[in-house]
Write a protein that holds these residues in place. Structure first.
Motif, mmCIF file in Angstrom:
data_model
loop_
_atom_site.group_PDB
_atom_site.id
_atom_site.type_symbol
_atom_site.label_atom_id
_atom_site.label_comp_id
_atom_site.label_asym_id
_atom_site.label_seq_id
_atom_site.Cartn_x
_atom_site.Cartn_y
_atom_site.Cartn_z
ATOM 1 N N PHE A 115 -40.449 15.772 -11.990
ATOM 2 C CA PHE A 115 -40.158 15.172 -10.698
ATOM 3 C C PHE A 115 -39.137 14.047 -10.896
ATOM 4 O O PHE A 115 -39.038 13.471 -11.982
ATOM 5 C CB PHE A 115 -41.427 14.593 -10.071
ATOM 6 N N ALA A 137 -49.408 24.563 -8.610
ATOM 7 C CA ALA A 137 -48.336 25.394 -9.163
ATOM 8 C C ALA A 137 -48.905 26.590 -9.908
ATOM 9 O O ALA A 137 -48.400 27.722 -9.781
ATOM 10 C CB ALA A 137 -47.458 24.558 -10.090
ATOM 11 N N LEU A 184 -40.824 22.690 -8.019
ATOM 12 C CA LEU A 184 -41.325 22.636 -9.391
ATOM 13 C C LEU A 184 -41.559 24.047 -9.918
ATOM 14 O O LEU A 184 -41.175 24.367 -11.062
ATOM 15 C CB LEU A 184 -42.624 21.828 -9.441
ATOM 16 N N LYS A 198 -39.678 14.619 -5.931
ATOM 17 C CA LYS A 198 -41.048 14.200 -6.196
ATOM 18 C C LYS A 198 -42.021 14.843 -5.207
ATOM 19 O O LYS A 198 -41.820 14.777 -3.993
ATOM 20 C CB LYS A 198 -41.140 12.677 -6.109
ATOM 21 N N VAL A 217 -43.845 20.993 -4.796
ATOM 22 C CA VAL A 217 -44.439 21.973 -5.709
ATOM 23 C C VAL A 217 -43.614 23.249 -5.768
ATOM 24 O O VAL A 217 -43.469 23.858 -6.832
ATOM 25 C CB VAL A 217 -45.896 22.287 -5.303
ATOM 26 N N ALA A 264 -43.871 20.913 -18.344
ATOM 27 C CA ALA A 264 -43.858 20.408 -16.966
ATOM 28 C C ALA A 264 -44.471 19.009 -16.922
ATOM 29 O O ALA A 264 -45.556 18.796 -17.466
ATOM 30 C CB ALA A 264 -44.631 21.344 -16.046
ATOM 31 N N ASN A 265 -43.776 18.088 -16.287
ATOM 32 C CA ASN A 265 -44.290 16.730 -16.139
ATOM 33 C C ASN A 265 -44.181 16.308 -14.676
ATOM 34 O O ASN A 265 -43.142 15.818 -14.238
ATOM 35 C CB ASN A 265 -43.513 15.756 -17.022
ATOM 36 N N PRO A 266 -45.283 16.505 -13.889
ATOM 37 C CA PRO A 266 -45.244 16.191 -12.467
ATOM 38 C C PRO A 266 -45.693 14.763 -12.142
ATOM 39 O O PRO A 266 -46.246 14.504 -11.066
ATOM 40 C CB PRO A 266 -46.217 17.210 -11.887
ATOM 41 N N GLY A 298 -50.330 13.581 -11.628
ATOM 42 C CA GLY A 298 -49.960 14.808 -10.923
ATOM 43 C C GLY A 298 -50.702 16.057 -11.310
ATOM 44 O O GLY A 298 -50.172 17.167 -11.158
ATOM 45 N N PHE A 352 -50.762 18.731 -8.682
ATOM 46 C CA PHE A 352 -49.559 19.551 -8.515
ATOM 47 C C PHE A 352 -49.529 20.694 -9.528
ATOM 48 O O PHE A 352 -49.068 21.792 -9.231
ATOM 49 C CB PHE A 352 -48.309 18.685 -8.658
ATOM 50 N N LEU A 353 -50.021 20.429 -10.744
ATOM 51 C CA LEU A 353 -50.089 21.491 -11.746
ATOM 52 C C LEU A 353 -51.053 22.581 -11.309
ATOM 53 O O LEU A 353 -50.774 23.781 -11.467
ATOM 54 C CB LEU A 353 -50.541 20.916 -13.092
#
Length: 401
Positions: A333, A258, A358, A352, A355, A308-310, A251, A254-255
């Motif tokens: 997620f 974000a 998140l 999941k 964003v 954060a763990n996406p 992910g 996604f980071l």
């Protein structure tokens, strides 16, 4: 009690640290333990337990077989014969399997030995690879061929990477033939989630226990550091993300999205990146290569306002537990066993791939870290390695009666 563990790593990475913690507990309990491993890089504290399987050349040849013919588990024949000689000399009472992928074992030879030795075998499922024809996880791509028989694998170029012929059908049949009939085999799932696919696989007839991954709170605990000054973080909110490898399923995209939405008041720090990935990060994100320094990791976990763990597919990630042990709340997620690590007081679980959700979770947690730190530390007590891994000793003794 004499235990022989097999894993890709010894003393490093999450599975290697788990194997080391178990070995230490066995020794404290008055037993003896060895860890057979395939990938070099053993820290000094793990060396008394370590047995290197194979040579660099053997592993490279095996790696070429995997890359060109999707043949994980078909190489390393002579390395596996040497392992069996070591096993026969050590005379274990029980064999504990962890990750068998990593191009260091010839599976037909290993399982022929396990069948003939008739020893109890414990197998911890750190991923889904034992019951698929290729991949370590399948929910990201939505594949369910593993329930019947894998073929035309949609994730052939994901770990374990193959750029040549698709061997997923052959691999599936081979695993089913070797693994399913093994007597005295008990599976361990590191979270409740893992029990679900296992119960629908060709391994469903074997007993399974849930033993959560454990975090060593002597290594991971709140520590003081100068990271804010060293990296010129100022008063910005620090959002930390850590992985051993940042492939697509972890992910990273996604980071990056974000970080772009959160603005200058936040600084995203990502650990475990390759040099190429670091160069591609947008301005304002801090990329750090992989580190085996537990002290450095604990410093970053403590410095962060939020972890954060996406990840889009995972089991029970150790990084979540490590963050909690350092007093840092986490945003994840709804993936695999990630939600099982949390209570509402120490983190948030968001849909999941969402964003915006998140980002909202990160904002909330960053603003509330001082109020949530004690809840995180209390939650980490549940996953203390000294407690969770005692369940392995109890299981060993039960199986050896």
């Amino acid at each position: 009690m004499r235990i022989f563990q097999l894993n890709t790593f010894c003393g490093v990475k999450s599975t290697g640290r788990i194997a080391l913690e178990i070995a230490r507990l066995v020794e404290v309990d008055g037993g003896a333990c060895k860890i057979g491993y395939g990938v070099p890089g053993v820290p000094p504290e793990a060396e008394p337990y370590a047995f290197r399987i194979g040579t660099p050349i053997e592993r490279k040849l095996h790696g070429a077989m995997r890359k060109l013919m999707d043949a994980e588990g078909y190489g390393s024949y002579f390395a596996t014969r040497a392992l069996i000689r070591e096993l026969e000399g050590f005379r274990p009472d029980l064999i504990h399997l962890h990750n068998l992928h990593g191009c260091y074992l010839h599976l037909p030879t290993l399982f022929a030995y396990l069948k003939s030795a008739r020893l109890p075998v414990v197998w911890t499922l750190h991923d889904c690879w034992p019951f698929t024809g290729h991949c370590a996880y399948f929910d990201y791509c939505g594949c369910d061929s593993w329930k019947t028989e894998c073929k035309s694998c949609p994730q052939q170029r994901s770990y374990p990477i193959c750029i040549g012929l698709d061997g997923s059908s052959r691999n599936y049949r081979m695993k089913k033939r070797l693994f399913a009939p093994l007597e005295r085999l008990t599976f361990v799932a590191p979270c409740e989630w893992m029990k679900q696919p296992l119960s629908r696989s060709f391994l469903q007839t074997h007993p399974v226990r849930v033993i959560y991954n454990g975090v060593n709170r002597s290594d991971f605990h709140p520590v003081q550091s100068d990271l804010r000054q060293r990296y010129e973080l100022g008063n910005r909110r620090v959002v930390l993300a850590v992985a051993s490898e940042w492939d697509e399923r972890k992910g990273l995209n996604f980071l990056i999205e974000a970080a772009g939405r959160m603005g200058e008041g936040y600084r995203f720090v990502v650990i475990g990146l390759s040099e190429a990935q670091i160069r591609k990060l947008p301005k304002g994100m801090i990329g750090i290569a992989h580190t085996e320094s537990l002290e450095e990791l604990a410093s970053w976990y403590t410095t962060a306002d939020c972890f954060a763990n996406p990840t889009m597919e995972d089991n029970m990630p150790m990084v979540n537990l490590e963050a909690l042990a350092c007093g840092t709340p986490i945003a994840v997620f709804r993936t695999g066993g990630c939600p099982e690590a949390l209570t509402p007081e120490c983190g948030v679980v968001v849909p999941k791939g969402n964003v915006e959700a998140l980002c909202e979770g990160i904002r909330t947690l960053c603003g509330e870290k001082p109020d949530r730190t004690q809840a995180c530390l209390r939650r980490a007590e549940v996953f203390d390695a000294q407690n969770t891994f005692q369940a392995y000793l109890s299981l060993y003794k039960e199986l050896l009666i």
